[in-house]
Design an enzyme around this catalytic site. Structure first.
Site: not given
Length: 352
Positions: A322, A22, A226, A178
């Protein structure tokens, strides 16, 4: 077994172990994925990855980090996602959606505006978290029990929409500072009720959400999570790998099929801790301790490096971020370097 071996998670079979990790694109309007997302994900499906995971996809408007994030809390968003899912499937790849709530790391401006706090007058919103603990120089309000219940239901409803859009799997983002991470890390969680204090209380919000989501998706659909395996903080209340091993075992017992072991989220990781494959040992430890399937992530860029992680049995999937931005066709190039025969889209065969 190698990078191009198939792998089965419940009823889902992946053609190889390469996953597009993601990656936030900050390119949506009102949470709706558009042409950018179709090209971004579609090109990497053409590029040969076995599984693509969407960027963090909010379960409510207040779950976003910025107003440019994607969501799946309404029918318009679901319809737009379905068009992307259908295209990815036509390329022979599978696709999962990463469901997410940013919690106190929300109400921010676009990265082009340095992700500064977004005021309510500019379209921002009141931040909520496990506790009124400062994150990013802002102090959120602590969620009430009723609000926690509401957010759990939002995850369940988003999962139902994800199934309707045709996604092959669902991942809950419970890392990187988060909302779920804001609960299970004692660095942030200072609650005194059943959602705070002991480790079993701090992971309760995540586990209860897992149970709800598992209950509304098909039995044959894999559920992924995750986590941040460590906080990368040298404090007594920091989340540790030992804590993650406990969490991973509980997640497995509640029907989670694969855990991706990332790290951090509340502070920048010092450069001396970052090197190629620096987070692979987290995945290896979780795999060895629990027997659950694991995904490895973190500066994994070279085909030989990626393949070795699989052949050495350190992880089951490799999530590449990346390098997939630099090379949408990473899987095709890796196959050529490793001497593997894989399907190449006929439109591109003359280049390979």
């Amino acid at each position: 077994m190698n990078l191009f071996s198939t792998i089965r998670l419940r009823d889902l079979t992946l053609k190889n172990r390469i996953v597009v990790s993601p990656m936030q694109q900050y390119s949506a309007t009102e949470g709706i994925p558009g042409d950018w997302h179709l090209v971004h994900l579609g090109s990497r499906a053409i590029g040969g990855a076995g599984l693509l995971l969407t960027e963090c996809t909010a379960v409510s408007p207040q779950g976003m980090a910025t107003l440019s994030d994607v969501g799946i809390w309404n029918a318009v968003q679901q319809k737009s996602w379905k068009a992307i899912v259908d295209f990815v499937h036509l390329q022979g790849a599978k696709i999962g959606i990463q469901l997410w709530h940013a919690g106190a790391k929300g109400s921010l401006k676009h990265p082009k505006e340095r992700m500064l706090p977004l005021a309510v007058s500019e379209g921002g919103w009141q931040l909520k978290s496990s506790s009124a603990t400062m994150i990013n120089q802002l102090v959120p309000k602590a969620l009430t029990r009723d609000e926690i219940t509401e957010i759990k239901q939002q995850f369940a409803e988003a999962a139902i929409r994800a199934v309707g859009a045709g996604f092959d799997t669902i991942e809950l983002h419970a890392g990187h500072g988060y909302l779920f991470h804001q609960f299970y890390s004692a660095v942030i969680n200072k609650r005194a009720d059943e959602y705070g204090g002991s480790l079993s209380n701090r992971i309760r919000f995540l586990i209860e959400t897992v149970d709800l989501v598992r209950g509304v998706i098909p039995e044959g659909m894999p559920l992924l999570v995750r986590i941040s395996a460590v906080d990368y903080l040298d404090t007594a209340d920091a989340w540790t790998l030992a804590d993650s091993l406990i969490l991973a075992q509980v997640l497995k017992e509640h029907g989670v099929d694969l855990i991706t072991a990332s790290g951090g989220g509340f502070a920048n990781v010092s450069k001396d801790r970052v090197f190629p494959g620096y987070q692979v040992p987290f995945a290896e430890a979780i795999k060895n301790h629990t027997g659950i399937l694991v995904g490895a992530v973190g500066m994994i860029n070279e085909p030989e490096q990626v393949n070795a992680i699989i052949t050495d049995g350190l992880a089951d999937l490799i999530l590449i971020a990346r390098e997939h931005l630099r090379d949408p066709y990473f899987a095709l190039h890796a196959a050529k370097i490793l001497g593997e025969e894989i399907a190449i889209p006929w439109q591109y065969k003359r280049a390979f």
